[in-house]
Design an enzyme around this catalytic site. Structure first.
Site, mmCIF file in Angstrom:
data_model
loop_
_atom_site.group_PDB
_atom_site.id
_atom_site.type_symbol
_atom_site.label_atom_id
_atom_site.label_comp_id
_atom_site.label_asym_id
_atom_site.label_seq_id
_atom_site.Cartn_x
_atom_site.Cartn_y
_atom_site.Cartn_z
ATOM 1 N N GLU A 32 0.867 -1.198 0.000
ATOM 2 C CA GLU A 32 0.000 0.000 0.000
ATOM 3 C C GLU A 32 0.889 1.229 0.000
ATOM 4 O O GLU A 32 1.533 1.532 1.014
ATOM 5 C CB GLU A 32 -0.932 0.000 1.219
ATOM 6 N N ASP A 63 -9.797 0.362 -3.195
ATOM 7 C CA ASP A 63 -9.314 1.004 -1.975
ATOM 8 C C ASP A 63 -10.412 1.931 -1.466
ATOM 9 O O ASP A 63 -10.964 2.727 -2.235
ATOM 10 C CB ASP A 63 -8.015 1.780 -2.223
ATOM 11 N N HIS A 163 -20.813 3.810 -1.619
ATOM 12 C CA HIS A 163 -19.603 4.211 -2.320
ATOM 13 C C HIS A 163 -19.130 3.113 -3.276
ATOM 14 O O HIS A 163 -18.882 3.351 -4.447
ATOM 15 C CB HIS A 163 -18.513 4.521 -1.277
HETATM 16 P P1 ITT Z 1 -7.995 -5.022 1.119
HETATM 17 O O1 ITT Z 1 -7.049 -3.851 1.243
HETATM 18 O O2 ITT Z 1 -7.347 -6.363 1.236
HETATM 19 O O3 ITT Z 1 -8.899 -4.917 -0.085
HETATM 20 P P2 ITT Z 1 -9.187 -3.847 3.479
HETATM 21 O O4 ITT Z 1 -10.366 -4.255 4.311
HETATM 22 O O5 ITT Z 1 -7.896 -3.540 4.168
HETATM 23 O O6 ITT Z 1 -8.997 -4.989 2.365
HETATM 24 P P3 ITT Z 1 -9.375 -1.080 2.507
HETATM 25 O O7 ITT Z 1 -7.983 -0.738 2.846
HETATM 26 O O8 ITT Z 1 -9.917 -0.593 1.205
HETATM 27 O O9 ITT Z 1 -9.618 -2.662 2.542
HETATM 28 O O10 ITT Z 1 -10.415 -0.652 3.601
HETATM 29 C C1 ITT Z 1 -10.221 0.393 4.437
HETATM 30 C C2 ITT Z 1 -11.008 0.189 5.680
HETATM 31 O O11 ITT Z 1 -12.335 0.614 5.454
HETATM 32 C C3 ITT Z 1 -11.066 -1.241 6.233
HETATM 33 O O12 ITT Z 1 -11.012 -1.131 7.637
HETATM 34 C C4 ITT Z 1 -12.421 -1.731 5.775
HETATM 35 O O13 ITT Z 1 -12.989 -2.667 6.685
HETATM 36 C C5 ITT Z 1 -13.224 -0.445 5.753
HETATM 37 N N1 ITT Z 1 -14.215 -0.473 4.700
HETATM 38 C C6 ITT Z 1 -13.998 -0.509 3.366
HETATM 39 N N2 ITT Z 1 -15.146 -0.559 2.714
HETATM 40 C C7 ITT Z 1 -16.115 -0.555 3.657
HETATM 41 C C8 ITT Z 1 -17.501 -0.626 3.621
HETATM 42 O O14 ITT Z 1 -18.158 -0.749 2.482
HETATM 43 N N3 ITT Z 1 -18.186 -0.600 4.767
HETATM 44 C C9 ITT Z 1 -17.543 -0.503 5.943
HETATM 45 N N4 ITT Z 1 -16.227 -0.457 6.077
HETATM 46 C C10 ITT Z 1 -15.516 -0.487 4.933
#
Ligand code: ITT
Length: 178
Positions: A32, A63, A163
């Site tokens: 990242e 992301d 989103h």
């Molecule tokens: P990957 O990077 O492996 O895809 P991640 O869960 O770490 O998985 P992100 O970095 O994109 O993914 O997510 C950022 C944070 O936001 C992470 O704590 C997610 O659980 C949360 N998040 C992302 N999309 C969400 C959603 O639709 N509803 C609630 N929380 C979300």
């Protein structure tokens, strides 16, 4: 077939509603990059993951982040780190004394097939509330949109307003025209 590169099954569940079963989850831990811009992180991740997975099938990286107005957009690009360290309940506690509890979820879906890089974004406004509901994942229980938390919604309903749903809808349209 599209390779959706993520460790988060919730994201894949939502993506399948738009892209049918043509989605394979690849749990590859891409680097990242440090950036305030979700698109930079997603694009760099997609390019790295494409090479690392053999470069045969297009890949998608998503992301996302939660941006809370009263605390300068925190946790934003650091949302995953903050969920893993503070936890969702303590994010609620941090914000509950604030008069303004407005927030926004943002998502960027990046596609890379070895030649083309495309990004699709989406956002949803809402406000931070005490946790409610047991659906969804991540910050869904503390994010309320028009009176309902995302964790109180079915995947279909969340996708219709979220989103990620907005970004995926743009991506699915682009794929269909491709
Ligand atoms: P990957 O990077 O492996 O895809 P991640 O869960 O770490 O998985 P992100 O970095 O994109 O993914 O997510 C950022 C944070 O936001 C992470 O704590 C997610 O659980 C949360 N998040 C992302 N999309 C969400 C959603 O639709 N509803 C609630 N929380 C979300």
């Amino acid at each position: 077939m599209i390779r959706f590169v993520t460790g988060n099954e919730g994201k894949v569940r939502e993506a399948r509603e738009y892209l049918d079963d043509d989605v394979e989850q690849i749990d590859y831990d891409y680097t990242e990059v440090q950036s305030d811009d979700l698109a930079d992180v997603a694009v760099a991740g997609a390019r790295e993951a494409f090479e690392a997975t053999g470069g045969e099938e297009p890949v998608v990286v998503d992301d996302a982040g939660l941006f809370v107005d009263a605390v300068g957009g925190f946790p934003g690009p650091y949302s995953a780190y903050v969920e893993g360290t503070l936890g969702v309940e303590r994010v609620w506690k941090l914000v509950r004394e604030e008069e303004n509890r407005r927030a926004r979820f943002r998502c960027v879906v990046a596609y890379y097939d070895g030649e083309r890089t495309e990004t699709f974004d989406g956002a949803v406004p809402g406000r931070i509330v005490a946790p409610r509901g047991d659906g969804g994942f991540g910050y869904d229980p503390i994010f309320e949109h028009e009176g309902t938390t995302l964790a109180e919604m079915s995947t279909e309903r969340k996708n219709a307003i979220s989103h990620r749903g907005r970004a995926l809808a743009k991506f699915a349209d682009w794929l269909a025209d491709d």
